[in-house]
Design a protein around this motif. Sequence first.
Motif, PDB file in Angstrom:
ATOM      1  N   UNK A  56       0.809  -1.208   0.000  1.00 20.76           N
ATOM      2  CA  UNK A  56       0.000   0.000   0.000  1.00 20.76           C
ATOM      3  C   UNK A  56       0.843   1.259   0.000  1.00 20.76           C
ATOM      4  N   UNK A  57       1.969   1.223   0.728  1.00 15.15           N
ATOM      5  CA  UNK A  57       2.868   2.374   0.781  1.00 15.15           C
ATOM      6  C   UNK A  57       3.494   2.622  -0.596  1.00 15.15           C
ATOM      7  N   UNK A  58       3.970   1.562  -1.246  1.00 20.42           N
ATOM      8  CA  UNK A  58       4.603   1.696  -2.566  1.00 20.42           C
ATOM      9  C   UNK A  58       3.586   2.126  -3.616  1.00 20.42           C
ATOM     10  N   UNK A  59       2.332   1.783  -3.388  1.00 12.31           N
ATOM     11  CA  UNK A  59       1.271   2.123  -4.330  1.00 12.31           C
ATOM     12  C   UNK A  59       1.223   3.629  -4.594  1.00 12.31           C
ATOM     13  N   UNK A  60       1.533   4.432  -3.560  1.00 12.61           N
ATOM     14  CA  UNK A  60       1.508   5.881  -3.740  1.00 12.61           C
ATOM     15  C   UNK A  60       2.568   6.331  -4.740  1.00 12.61           C
ATOM     16  N   UNK A  61       3.726   5.665  -4.760  1.00 11.26           N
ATOM     17  CA  UNK A  61       4.764   6.014  -5.734  1.00 11.26           C
ATOM     18  C   UNK A  61       4.344   5.598  -7.137  1.00 11.26           C
ATOM     19  N   UNK A  62       3.610   4.499  -7.244  1.00 14.16           N
ATOM     20  CA  UNK A  62       3.112   4.078  -8.552  1.00 14.16           C
ATOM     21  C   UNK A  62       2.143   5.112  -9.133  1.00 14.16           C
ATOM     22  N   UNK A  63       1.485   5.871  -8.232  1.00 10.86           N
ATOM     23  CA  UNK A  63       0.650   6.973  -8.693  1.00 10.86           C
ATOM     24  C   UNK A  63       1.495   8.016  -9.422  1.00 10.86           C
ATOM     25  N   UNK A  64       2.697   8.275  -8.882  1.00 13.91           N
ATOM     26  CA  UNK A  64       3.601   9.244  -9.511  1.00 13.91           C
ATOM     27  C   UNK A  64       4.011   8.746 -10.895  1.00 13.91           C
ATOM     28  N   UNK A 258      -2.226   9.912  -1.040  1.00 13.10           N
ATOM     29  CA  UNK A 258      -1.993   8.574  -0.495  1.00 13.10           C
ATOM     30  C   UNK A 258      -0.875   8.586   0.543  1.00 13.10           C
ATOM     31  N   UNK A 259       0.176   9.357   0.268  1.00 10.59           N
ATOM     32  CA  UNK A 259       1.264   9.496   1.235  1.00 10.59           C
ATOM     33  C   UNK A 259       0.740  10.136   2.520  1.00 10.59           C
ATOM     34  N   UNK A 260      -0.045  11.214   2.365  1.00  8.31           N
ATOM     35  CA  UNK A 260      -0.621  11.893   3.530  1.00  8.31           C
ATOM     36  C   UNK A 260      -1.539  10.946   4.298  1.00  8.31           C
ATOM     37  N   UNK A 261      -2.289  10.134   3.550  1.00 11.21           N
ATOM     38  CA  UNK A 261      -3.177   9.158   4.185  1.00 11.21           C
ATOM     39  C   UNK A 261      -2.385   8.115   4.962  1.00 11.21           C
ATOM     40  N   UNK A 262      -1.267   7.658   4.389  1.00 11.51           N
ATOM     41  CA  UNK A 262      -0.423   6.676   5.083  1.00 11.51           C
ATOM     42  C   UNK A 262       0.118   7.228   6.397  1.00 11.51           C
ATOM     43  N   UNK A 263       0.544   8.491   6.372  1.00 13.31           N
ATOM     44  CA  UNK A 263       1.054   9.106   7.600  1.00 13.31           C
ATOM     45  C   UNK A 263      -0.055   9.266   8.633  1.00 13.31           C
ATOM     46  N   UNK A 264      -1.234   9.715   8.169  1.00 10.20           N
ATOM     47  CA  UNK A 264      -2.354   9.909   9.100  1.00 10.20           C
ATOM     48  C   UNK A 264      -2.810   8.576   9.695  1.00 10.20           C
ATOM     49  N   UNK A 265      -2.910   7.540   8.835  1.00  8.88           N
ATOM     50  CA  UNK A 265      -3.339   6.221   9.311  1.00  8.88           C
ATOM     51  C   UNK A 265      -2.252   5.568  10.162  1.00  8.88           C
ATOM     52  N   UNK A 266      -0.985   5.881   9.863  1.00 12.15           N
ATOM     53  CA  UNK A 266       0.123   5.280  10.598  1.00 12.15           C
ATOM     54  C   UNK A 266       0.096   5.598  12.081  1.00 12.15           C
ATOM     55  N   UNK A 267      -0.540   6.697  12.446  1.00 11.37           N
ATOM     56  CA  UNK A 267      -0.653   7.063  13.867  1.00 11.37           C
ATOM     57  C   UNK A 267      -1.514   6.061  14.627  1.00 11.37           C
TER      58      UNK A 267
END
Length: 444
Positions: A56-64, A258-267
């Motif tokens: 899921x984390x790498x998925x955000x880079x695939x968006x780029x 997605x990156x922002x979501x990962x950080x927010x969910x990571x909490x």
Amino acid sequence: MKVTDNYVFLTKGPIHQVIGTLAVPTIISMLITNVYNIVDTFFVGQIDTQSTAAVGVVFSLMFVVQAFSFFFGNGSGTYIARQLGARDRHHAERMASTAFFYALCCGTLLAVFGLVFLTPISKMLGSTPTILPYTESYLGISLFGVPFLMGSFCINNQMRFQGYARYSMYGMVSGAVLNCVLDPIFIFGLHMGVAGAALATVVGYIFGFIVMLRMTRMSPNIIRYSVKRISFSFAYVKEILAGGTPSISRQGLAAVSTIALNFAAGAYGDAAIAAMSIVNRISMFVYSVVVGLGQGFQPLCGFCFGAKLYGRIKEGYNFCLKVGTVFLVFWAVFLFFFSKEAIALFRNDPEVIAVGTSALHYQIISYPLIAMLTVSNMLMQTCRKTIRANILAAARQGLFFVPLIIILPHYFGLTGVECCQAVSDVLAFLLAVPLVRWAFREMK
């Protein structure tokens, strides 16, 4: 000539028949594109929660990567469609080769940059210390497939804008099928774990790219690539920028969100990241049908805009809007009743299922609005209304989502993370309505 027949079909054929003919293979291509990610998530989900979260984390880079792919593919494709609609094949051919060359170069640079800065990028994407080793393993291998993925998407979009969506579909399907076959073999048979999922995906990218190139030779009327036609004229770069920046806005900001979501969910732990990743996969799979429908509309829109048939553009827009909205309402109802089963299909973990079910319930509230947002953005992009296309592209996952993912969790905790996308979708819809009305008034 068949070129003339294709021109007549796109500018004079029955609206539902034209869009249906172009949309069905395009929808299949979109579904297959999402299969790359769905299959990885499914098989990796059988390993552990950390591996699921890493994908899921790498998925955000695939968006780029997809953002740059669509930047070159859609940027050149909209121009190609307008030129073919105006009966100017010479400039269409030069644009095709030029954009394809730029896409391959860009893909190579992105892969090299990613490999050099693998660890910092993995952390930037939102990896927690427990997820980081899995992220580096998956991302390090996946980067080798980036040039082939970008080349495939560029060809796919250019062929689609020419009205040959059926041929462009074959490359996407072949690569995805191979990926599906290799995933369990590499992950479980060869005991490679998350690295096996990445390797299977790269092999699928390469095979799909080769098949896609072969498809450009299936008809003498499909534009072929030639080194002699590559141009470094700024005029072509300008057209790619005008037609492609909405794709950068849309896909690039999807990566940021997605990156922002990962950080927010990571909490709230690894399970929250995994759950939100799964919800994104499910929603994107559903949305891909509407995106495919809109992409089936784009060749008609481009040809008719070049031929100044504005009334026909509005007919096609309304047709896509009705079909897309009905489809999304159906899936909203279905997923409301079967949300737990949908989440458990990817990761049968009670904590992941609890967070994912709640997030999916919030997400489906805005499902009926997505057809209007998607088709409107494609309308603006194809008709070269660059500023408004960029505003619409940025709205859903950037302009509104990024501030909301910071604000809502602060006041509502995990619930704020779960409902953020739905709130953003509603605000984007309210913004889109006047912009679309303005565009159609101009066409009169």
